[in-house]
Design a protein around this motif. Structure first.
Motif, PDB file in Angstrom:
ATOM      1  N   THR A 122       2.225   6.672  -6.760  1.00 33.51           N
ATOM      2  CA  THR A 122       1.180   7.519  -7.343  1.00 33.51           C
ATOM      3  C   THR A 122       1.413   8.982  -6.968  1.00 33.51           C
ATOM      4  OG1 THR A 122      -0.347   5.684  -7.136  1.00 33.51           O
ATOM      5  CG2 THR A 122      -1.316   7.834  -7.509  1.00 33.51           C
ATOM      6  N   LEU A 175       2.298   1.657  -3.461  1.00 35.29           N
ATOM      7  CA  LEU A 175       1.307   2.135  -4.439  1.00 35.29           C
ATOM      8  C   LEU A 175       1.020   3.627  -4.244  1.00 35.29           C
ATOM      9  CD1 LEU A 175      -0.753   1.540  -6.674  1.00 35.29           C
ATOM     10  CD2 LEU A 175      -2.336   0.765  -4.938  1.00 35.29           C
ATOM     11  N   SER A 188       0.844  -1.202   0.000  1.00 34.04           N
ATOM     12  CA  SER A 188       0.000   0.000   0.000  1.00 34.04           C
ATOM     13  C   SER A 188       0.873   1.243   0.000  1.00 34.04           C
ATOM     14  CB  SER A 188      -0.890   0.034   1.236  1.00 34.04           C
ATOM     15  OG  SER A 188      -1.624  -1.139   1.314  1.00 34.04           O
ATOM     16  N   LEU A 211      -7.790   2.807  -1.059  1.00 38.76           N
ATOM     17  CA  LEU A 211      -6.764   3.392  -0.190  1.00 38.76           C
ATOM     18  C   LEU A 211      -7.084   4.871  -0.014  1.00 38.76           C
ATOM     19  CD1 LEU A 211      -5.225   1.215  -2.299  1.00 38.76           C
ATOM     20  CD2 LEU A 211      -3.370   1.737  -0.776  1.00 38.76           C
ATOM     21  N   GLY A 233      -0.752  17.816  -7.408  1.00 39.87           N
ATOM     22  CA  GLY A 233      -1.122  17.701  -5.993  1.00 39.87           C
ATOM     23  C   GLY A 233      -0.998  16.271  -5.517  1.00 39.87           C
ATOM     24  N   GLY A 234      -1.730  15.932  -4.473  1.00 43.38           N
ATOM     25  CA  GLY A 234      -1.607  14.583  -3.906  1.00 43.38           C
ATOM     26  C   GLY A 234      -2.821  13.726  -4.195  1.00 43.38           C
ATOM     27  N   CYS A 235      -2.678  12.442  -3.895  1.00 47.86           N
ATOM     28  CA  CYS A 235      -3.789  11.511  -4.111  1.00 47.86           C
ATOM     29  C   CYS A 235      -4.604  11.407  -2.819  1.00 47.86           C
ATOM     30  CB  CYS A 235      -3.229  10.147  -4.501  1.00 47.86           C
ATOM     31  SG  CYS A 235      -4.442   8.839  -4.468  1.00 47.86           S
ATOM     32  N   ALA A 236      -5.891  11.706  -2.893  1.00 49.71           N
ATOM     33  CA  ALA A 236      -6.731  11.640  -1.709  1.00 49.71           C
ATOM     34  C   ALA A 236      -7.305  10.242  -1.538  1.00 49.71           C
ATOM     35  CB  ALA A 236      -7.859  12.655  -1.830  1.00 49.71           C
ATOM     36  N   ARG A 237      -7.586   9.586  -2.657  1.00 53.01           N
ATOM     37  CA  ARG A 237      -8.167   8.243  -2.595  1.00 53.01           C
ATOM     38  C   ARG A 237      -7.820   7.481  -3.873  1.00 53.01           C
ATOM     39  NH1 ARG A 237     -13.483   6.366  -0.742  1.00 53.01           N
ATOM     40  NH2 ARG A 237     -14.058   8.494  -0.289  1.00 53.01           N
ATOM     41  N   LEU A 238      -7.523   6.221  -3.705  1.00 53.50           N
ATOM     42  CA  LEU A 238      -7.231   5.388  -4.879  1.00 53.50           C
ATOM     43  C   LEU A 238      -8.083   4.124  -4.799  1.00 53.50           C
ATOM     44  CD1 LEU A 238      -3.703   4.813  -6.328  1.00 53.50           C
ATOM     45  CD2 LEU A 238      -5.386   3.011  -6.393  1.00 53.50           C
ATOM     46  N   SER A 239      -8.873   3.890  -5.833  1.00 51.60           N
ATOM     47  CA  SER A 239      -9.697   2.669  -5.873  1.00 51.60           C
ATOM     48  C   SER A 239      -9.128   1.748  -6.936  1.00 51.60           C
ATOM     49  CB  SER A 239     -11.143   2.986  -6.253  1.00 51.60           C
ATOM     50  OG  SER A 239     -11.586   4.096  -5.551  1.00 51.60           O
ATOM     51  N   LEU A 240      -9.106   0.469  -6.632  1.00 54.24           N
ATOM     52  CA  LEU A 240      -8.488  -0.488  -7.548  1.00 54.24           C
ATOM     53  C   LEU A 240      -9.373  -1.725  -7.680  1.00 54.24           C
ATOM     54  CD1 LEU A 240      -4.759  -1.405  -7.336  1.00 54.24           C
ATOM     55  CD2 LEU A 240      -6.425  -3.213  -7.338  1.00 54.24           C
ATOM     56  N   ALA A 288      -9.716  -2.967  -3.849  1.00 54.26           N
ATOM     57  CA  ALA A 288      -9.098  -2.262  -2.712  1.00 54.26           C
ATOM     58  C   ALA A 288      -9.370  -0.772  -2.814  1.00 54.26           C
ATOM     59  CB  ALA A 288      -7.593  -2.513  -2.705  1.00 54.26           C
ATOM     60  N   MET A 290       2.864   5.878  -2.572  1.00 50.36           N
ATOM     61  CA  MET A 290       4.045   6.740  -2.769  1.00 50.36           C
ATOM     62  C   MET A 290       4.360   6.912  -4.249  1.00 50.36           C
ATOM     63  SD  MET A 290       6.631   5.872   0.301  1.00 50.36           S
ATOM     64  CE  MET A 290       7.915   6.929  -0.269  1.00 50.36           C
TER      65      MET A 290
END
Lengths: 119, 364
Positions: free
Chosen positions: A54, A50, A47, A80, A64-71, A78, A52
């Motif tokens: 992204t 994945l 996790s 995150l 910017g940053g990733c707030a949520r990642l769906s896979l 999953a 870091m």
């Protein structure tokens, strides 16, 4: 800390959820509730990798940053969620509908953020 | 290995793994891969090279590392197959072993294997086909008459032993027409049509060969001429299904345009290999969206594979930029960047249609 564990435990009870973990950005486990066969260290390490990876590509592109990642994978799903310095990881089986659990995941993420600030 | 030595290496590995995660750079991945290669763990070196290439796709050092790891894996596989062939000889094992040796470019071992294969299974034409294939590669590369003669001899033997073997007959037909023995080549290619009259590719090849000038049946003399002139008589006919491919790409382009027109979608792309089709507000090939789509697909693939949940097909990244939706099947990747106004399930469904259609074109 028990509030974080409570939030993790509540999510784990949702239908189709195989495991829930709170992991730090450097891959350490803060709290977990995983079904047998899922290793906390493996989930945490992957996790972290994945998110870091992204985040790095997003930051390099100035997005910017990733707030949520769906896979979605062939045998599992999953989600995150970024918790600032840590991530909430929710693993589902392949038949679950993670979209229906978004509200509960957001609430749990909020609870964990609050608990982290207090501690 | 001494226990203290092992511990030192393990410590070094931990350090490098951490560095690769926290401050990724091609040299870090190469160093890490090198340690794994030294430990004879080529599978891990392969994984490291792939991870590095996901982040630094143009790094020549990482490509070298990947090649080196692949060679190591092939050597390991060859050793396993060799042991298996000794333990329980089987034509399928010999075939796989010969294929690995061809990939390794180990001609001496290939000859030895094929010889053994032929002795143990004298009725199996496979060894002659593989030998012919290897000789043919050398002939096309060097245009040396001797290699050509050997290739023709091996392929003729394969055809003689298995007249219905389409691959051997086709390779033989191709080399014969390319050196100028058009009439003999036509005889072999006509057999192919007899095996499968519906094969449009063979039909097109036969028509192409029929339009070429014949220079006689003396294969040896024709091969000598090729060697002395340094060129083949006739150019290769690559019967690529151009129309099907073009139609397929047109469908991908239309699908992409359709995705880009959906409400909330800002950018859309279709990527296969190093090529990308784009639609929407994409400035150039350096647009960060393209890189993010590739990196997320690769990282998600690794995440799913190592967690044993199969292949990652769909990923959605959310952030202040909106949503980046990625859909992957095999080598084909379609992605879109959209605002909060977009209907993500609809976007995903369209992306899935694009990659599924592209996959069909590749397979067809």
């Amino acid at each position: 800390m028990s509030k974080i564990h409570d939030a993790v435990g509540d999510l784990r009870r949702l239908p189709g959820v195989k495991g829930v973990a709170v992991v730090t950005s450097d891959g350490l486990v803060a709290a977990t509730s995983l079904e047998e066969g899922l290793s906390a260290d493996v989930v945490a390490g992957l996790s972290s990798y994945l998110m870091m990876t992204t985040n790095k590509s997003l930051a390099e592109g100035g997005l910017g940053g990733c707030a949520r990642l769906s896979l979605h994978a062939t045998h599992g799903k999953a989600i995150l969620v970024d918790l600032t310095d840590s991530y909430l990881v929710v693993m589902f089986d392949q038949f679950a509908d993670p979209m229906s659990a978004h509200k509960e995941i957001d609430e749990a993420a909020q609870r964990i953020r609050r608990a982290s600030r207090l501690s | 290995m001494h226990l203290i030595q092992r511990m030192k290496i393990w410590k070094e590995l931990r350090r490098l793994e951490q560095r690769a995660r926290e401050q990724p750079a091609p040299t870090t991945f190469v160093d890490l891969g090198q340690v794994y290669i030294n430990l004879d763990e080529h599978d891990k070196a392969h994984r490291v090279a792939e991870d590095g290439l996901a982040l630094f796709p143009k790094s020549p050092e990482l490509r070298q590392l990947l090649e080196c790891a692949r060679r190591g894996l092939r050597h390991k596989r060859a050793a396993e197959l060799r042991a298996k062939a000794v333990r329980s000889p089987d034509p399928a094992v010999y075939r796989e072993l010969a294929q690995v040796l061809v990939e390794l470019g180990d001609s001496a071992a290939l000859h030895q294997t094929c010889q053994e294969w032929g002795v143990r299974f004298p009725d199996d034409a496979g060894c002659w086909l593989v030998l012919g294939q290897a000789r043919l590669v050398n002939f096309y590369r060097d245009l040396a008459a001797r290699e050509g003669q050997e290739a023709v001899r091996c392929l003729e033997r394969a055809v003689q032993m298995a007249p219905e073997d389409v691959q051997a007959r086709r390779m033989l037909g191709e080399v014969l027409y390319r050196i100028g023995a058009v009439r003999v080549a036509q005889q072999h290619l006509t057999h192919l049509v007899a095996f499968d009259a519906t094969d449009a590719e063979v039909d097109a090849l036969l028509r192409h060969v029929a339009s070429l000038a014949d220079h006689g049946d003396d294969v040896e003399a024709l091969l000598d001429e090729v060697e002395s002139q340094g060129s083949l008589r006739h150019a290769s006919f690559t019967a690529t299904p151009r129309t099907a491919g073009d139609e397929g790409m047109a469908r991908v382009r239309d699908g992409l345009a359709h995705v880009a027109d959906l409400p909330g979608v800002q950018k859309a792309t279709f990527i296969r290999g190093s090529k990308a089709l784009v639609k929407g507000a994409i400035r150039d090939g350096k647009d960060p969206f393209l890189r993010v789509a590739r990196v997320v697909a690769k990282a998600a693939h690794r995440f799913a594979r190592r967690l044993d949940i199969g292949t990652a097909n769909k990923s959605v990244v959310e952030g202040p930029f909106g949503h980046i939706c990625v859909c992957v099947y095999g080598e084909a990747l379609a992605a879109a960047q959209c605002t909060d106004a977009a209907d993500l399930s609809k976007v995903m469904a369209e992306l899935q249609e694009i990659v599924a259609g592209a996959l069909h074109v590749v397979e067809g």
